[in-house]
Design an enzyme around this catalytic site. Structure first.
Site: not given
Ligand code: GRF
Length: 200
Positions: A183, A111, A154, A113, A94, A17-18
């Site tokens: 985010e 990154n 981090d 977080h 991840l 989603s980001n």
């Molecule tokens: C987000 O909460 C980000 O902060 C973390 O992983 C999540 C990723 O979500 N690092 P998406 O795949 O962007 O929906």
């Protein structure tokens, strides 16, 4: 003369989603940058699907494809160099980025977080674990942080941070949803800041 667009790779493992928010924001904000690669340790995930739908090149890269971690890291560096990547955005990736990659792209990897670093970061602090820890600690505010990636989880310099309230009725899931929404505007804003910093 039109300046050449900064070439960006996004690393993802999940829904992306980001990644989607960044892709759309680049257009809306008219930033002089483009996402030219989605790299994932998962062949099939929301992020990879989105990349295919939007004609963004994809690379599926995992340690399992190589005889050693060093070979995996070297392949990742080569993949980024071949495509002339200038900035790497981790968006729900991840896996730890190999040190060889961090060394090859100093101050070029960022990154996001889902907490207010330096609190609630480090090994094991990902996904719902972060939000559960925030609630258990009785915090009244949480948020999200965009930071540079260095060799420690981090711990890199903070580029931008934004707060969200923690409500007394929050569960880890409801807090996660509120932080994720934050985010989606924070990450594009941080990228804009990074691009401006690099220009000056
Ligand atoms: C987000 O909460 C980000 O902060 C973390 O992983 C999540 C990723 O979500 N690092 P998406 O795949 O962007 O929906």
């Amino acid at each position: 003369m039109v300046n050449k667009k900064t070439r960006i790779a996004v690393f993802c493992s999940g829904s992306g989603s980001n990644f989607k928010a960044l892709f759309h924001a680049l257009k809306v904000k008219k930033l002089n940058a483009e996402i030219v690669l989605c790299l994932s340790n998962r062949l099939q995930c929301g992020a990879m699907e989105f990349a295919h739908q939007n004609s963004i090149a994809t690379v599926h890269l995992t340690e399992k494809q190589f005889d050693s971690f060093e070979a995996f890291a070297a392949a990742m560096v080569a993949c980024l160099k071949e495509r002339q990547i200038e900035i790497v955005l981790l968006a729900g990736y991840l896996r730890k980025v190999p040190e060889a990659v961090v060394d090859a792209f100093p101050d070029k990897i960022i990154n996001i977080h889902p907490a207010l670093l330096p609190k609630f970061g480090g090994e094991g602090m990902y996904g719902v674990h972060v939000h559960a820890a925030v609630i258990d600690a009785g915090e009244t505010e949480s948020g999200a942080t965009v930071h540079f990636v260095n060799k420690e989880y981090d711990k890199g310099r903070i580029l931008l941070q934004r707060k969200v309230p923690v409500l007394t009725i929050d569960t880890a899931e409801s807090l996660a949803a509120r932080v994720l929404e934050c985010e989606h505007t924070l990450y594009p804003d941080a990228l804009e800041k990074l691009l401006a910093e690099q220009k000056s």
